[in-house]
Design a protein around this motif. Structure first.
Motif: not given
Lengths: 469, 373
Positions: A120-123, A131-140, A142-143, A242-248
């Motif tokens: 799941p999306i986590s910090e 202060r600021g958004p607490r979401e981080g990239f995931t390994e997917m 598309e997400l 540059i986004l790469c699948d499999g890594t945040p």
């Protein structure tokens, strides 16, 4: 034939049945059990095809050529695509699509059924903010693209698709803002990515090392981030991600030296405190690089420069220590790095215990045993803690510190000057995708100063930029 | 964010290069001290004369934009006359670089590392400078841009502390012009030559700058540097007095060592050493790189790195083998050799070329007028 290529794999499922399209036709579907949603296959593929009497009405006259047209009317999956070669089918199945084969047709269908389990999306752990958004990239991937898109709701934000890695076939997305990003830069990134042909791309670090300008420098010339907000910010500045699948970790080019000293939070805080923190980071950089070298050069070469009272204190403590100062610094430096590295790799609960044992007990005991002097421990503590303030430059700081330390040990203050000059001219020679690495300090541009040494209030930003031009 | 051509000098880069070059090694001397307490008048007057020279230098650049000094000499004087002249210039700036290099090594040896042999100090420095210059002109320019603020802050701090410390006495400057203008005027020519005439070295660099920025930038930076040098002389004289200022090996060092503010700010010689390091470095590197530019033009060398290395080893060898102690170098050898050649380098040849250029233009204009009629 498909069975030959994929049959030995336990996770590939073949299921044959009779499809009811103007009478029964032998058909089978093939999918990867771990990557698809079973319910989706049942609901969207098997059910519509197998229900007798349902389909005659919808597909009145199906000739062989119109397979996809006919079936797209029957199947209620979100995306259906026709595939013609076995190779293509293999790739589709392995990436989580379901392939549908019908008896007597020379092509197959690839049906979107992906439903991969993901974190799941986590910090993000690397760039924590108050202060600021607490979401981080995931390994997917598309997400991740969705996370960026949610920040920038604008058709000018372009994601270009690429696949790299002859073995891993990793999905890559190139993100940039059309109209803001320099077209030359985008083209340059594309040529660099297309020129490389790695076997495998397991993390964006693989790409980073293959496309960077200067493979042999200790300075990072490509930035990375785990935070959608900071990537969005950089995209709006005209950079390419540059986004790469499999890594945040998303790569950002071009990357400038000063960016290593900034965090996205600088823009969320009020300007007074933000500027103070930025200043603090610059001081920390100087402290962590220069403290050990200055200590060595002052105590072993230029005692005259230390105020007399302090000198007597230092001399009194150093007297009991059997090692020369330079050796002492190296010993504690290595010990510090050991503790730090151990702290990272240890499971969390043990990590904190480790740090206490390492820092407090060993430090205290070493001083009492007369192995190191107390001023030395203070000096290394300052060095270490200042280094933690700027995690992005971790390796840079470590190597420059050692480099300066050795020169200071050999040539005193002169060595530090020489070392600084070598480092400065080295940084000045670096480039990141055609942009000078030290920009906007050298070459100097007053416009860029907003983001370098200070953060001017957002209200004034527009005015400042207009004047800067 | 913008791409910047690496072969061009931006305005700030030119500004910082000229300023650093001008102040450069003046931190080592008391300029125009022959005029005793009026030394600062000497510097100011020399700056004004220097502006005249600078006007000629920049006018040459204006008349032949995009051409370096070597190319200008070639096109104005012809191949056979130009080649030896370019070589002469190369030799001269080579010698100048050697002097800077040598002084620098001696000072580090005296004040920082008295137990380390000069050979070690000099070789380390030579290798570092070679590395920097081998990376190209852009790196030299960016480094100067980066280090100039540090240099200026240190210089201003030093002057400020010297002024507020207790040795500062304005009465040392009095009486102004007690012996009339004669001693001042006698001192002006040498001061014009060093440091103001030395801007001739930038004849080799103009072609990398934007044409319409050259003159304003050059005047601004030379004026700025001149005022700073004047301020330095005033501080030296007011703190040390004209007598001590004339006899100290490193007058500014004496000033810095005399600073003592509340027993806390003492031993500030480290500030001065950093200043001498940065100033000496750029003085030498800019001379050095001019030699490299001249030589690579002369020998049609495509690989500049080779020239950089050869020149660097040459400078190291020459200054170790032929230059002797610091005082001797300054008071005897320097006067014998270098002061006689400066006039050709700084004044006669540029003036001659400038006159030729002006005449050429007139002739061209006349010819065009004829063609039109």
């Amino acid at each position: 034939m498909l069975q030959e290529r994929l049959g030995i794999n336990d996770d590939i499922v073949f299921r044959s049945f009779d499809a009811q399209i103007i009478g029964p036709i032998r058909a089978f579907i093939c999918y990867n059990s771990g990557l698809v949603g079973q319910a989706m296959i049942h609901e969207h593929i098997l059910k519509p095809l197998m229900e007798v009497g349902n389909n005659e009405r919808r597909a009145p006259d199906t000739s062989i050529n119109q397979l996809s047209l006919a079936l797209s009317q029957i199947l209620n999956a979100s995306s259906v695509r026709e595939i013609r070669t076995i190779e293509e089918a293999t790739n589709e199945i392995l990436s989580g699509q379901t392939a549908l084969f019908l008896d007597g047709f020379d092509s197959a269908l690839s049906i979107e059924t992906r439903d991969v389990e993901h974190r799941p999306i986590s910090e993000p752990a690397t760039e924590a903010v108050v202060r600021g958004p607490r979401e981080g990239f995931t390994e997917m991937i598309e997400l991740n693209t969705a996370l960026i898109r949610r920040k920038i709701t604008n058709p000018d934000l372009v994601f270009e698709k690429m696949t790299l890695g002859s073995k891993t076939k990793t999905k890559i997305r190139l993100a940039y803002m059309k109209g803001i990003a320099d077209p030359d830069l985008v083209a340059e990134v594309k040529t660099r990515l297309s020129r490389i042909s790695p076997n495998s791309v397991l993390e964006s670090g693989y790409l980073e090392q293959l496309i960077e300008d200067h493979p042999f420098t200790i300075f990072p010339t490509i930035g990375n981030s785990e935070r959608p907000d900071s990537v969005a910010m950089k995209l709006l500045e005209g950079k390419v991600a540059i986004l790469c699948d499999g890594t945040p970790f998303v790569l950002i080019v071009p990357h400038f030296f000063v960016e290593s000293l900034h965090v996205s939070e600088d823009y969320y805080m009020r300007p007074y405190i933000a500027n103070f923190v930025i200043l603090l980071r610059y001081i920390a950089l100087l402290l962590t690089v220069y403290t050990p070298a200055l200590y060595v050069s002052l105590t072993s070469y230029h005692q005259g420069m230390i105020p007399t009272i302090l000198l007597t204190t230092i001399a009194a403590t150093e007297e009991r220590v059997p090692f020369p100062v330079i050796l002492e610094v190296i010993l504690i430096g290595v010990a510090f790095e050991l503790i730090r590295e151990a702290g990272i790799r240890m499971p969390r609960p043990i990590g904190s215990a480790m740090t206490i044992v390492g820092a407090l007990i060993i430090g205290e005991a070493a001083v009492q045993a007369g192995l190191v002097s107390a001023p030395m421990v203070i000096n290394m503590a300052v060095t270490g803690i200042s280094g933690i303030l700027i995690p992005a430059l971790n390796s840079v700081v470590l190597f420059t510190r050692i480099f300066l330390l050795l020169l200071a040990g050999g040539l005193g203050f002169y060595g530090i000057l020489i070392g600084s000059l070598i480092i400065v001219s080295h940084i000045c020679s670096l480039q990141s995708f055609g942009y000078p690495y030290l920009s906007p300090i050298a070459p100097f541009r007053s416009k860029g100063w907003n983001n370098t040494f200070m953060r001017i209030p957002i209200r004034l930003k527009k005015k400042w930029l207009r004047q800067g031009r | 964010m913008e791409r910047i051509q690496t072969t061009r000098l931006t305005k700030t880069q030119l500004l910082s290069m000229i300023t650093l070059y001008e102040i450069g090694s003046t931190t080592l001397f008391a300029m125009g001290i022959g005029a005793k307490q009026d030394a600062w008048v000497v510097v100011l007057l020399a700056m004004l004369v220097g502006f005249l020279l600078l006007w000629v230098y920049t006018d040459i650049a204006r008349r032949m934009p995009g051409a370096g000094w070597e190319e200008i000499l070639d096109s104005v004087l012809g191949k056979w006359l130009a080649a030896p002249l370019i070589f002469f210039y190369a030799c001269y700036f080579f010698y100048d670089a050697c002097l800077n290099f040598f002084e620098f090594g001696e000072i580090i040896h005296l004040h920082l590392l008295s137990n380390t042999p000069t050979l070690v100090i000099n070789s380390v420095f030579a290798v570092t400078v070679m590395y920097m210059l081998a990376l190209g002109l852009a790196v030299l320019a960016r480094t100067s841009e980066l280090l100039m603020p540090i240099f200026l802050v240190f210089l201003l701090f030093t002057l400020f502390f010297a002024v507020i410390s207790r040795h500062f006495e304005v009465s040392q400057l009095l009486p102004v012009l007690s012996d009339g203008m004669a001693p001042v005027l006698k001192e002006v020519p040498t001061t014009v030559t060093f440091p103001f005439g030395e801007t001739a070295v930038f004849l080799f660099y103009w072609k990398y700058a934007e044409r319409n920025q050259i003159r304003s930038t050059a005047f601004r930076s030379v004026g700025f540097a001149g005022l700073l040098i004047t301020a330095m002389q005033i501080v030296i004289i007011t703190v040390l007095g004209p007598g001590l200022a004339a006899n100290a090996t490193l007058p500014l060092m004496e000033v810095v060592l005399s600073i003592n503010i509340g027993e806390i700010l003492t031993n500030l010689d480290v500030l001065l050493v950093v200043m001498i390091f940065i100033g000496g470095l750029f003085k030498m590197s800019i001379n050095y790189f001019a030699v490299v530019l001249a030589l690579s033009y002369l020998f049609r060398a495509t690989n500049r790195v080779v020239i950089v290395i050869i020149t660097g080893i040459g400078i190291l060898w020459y200054s170790m083998a032929h230059l002797e102690t610091l005082p001797r170098q300054r008071w005897i050898a320097g006067k014998e050799l270098i002061w006689q050649m400066d006039h050709y380098i700084y004044q006669l040849i540029p003036l001659l070329v400038w006159i030729l250029l002006v005449l050429n233009k007139k002739r061209m204009a006349g010819r065009e007028a004829e063609g039109a009629s």
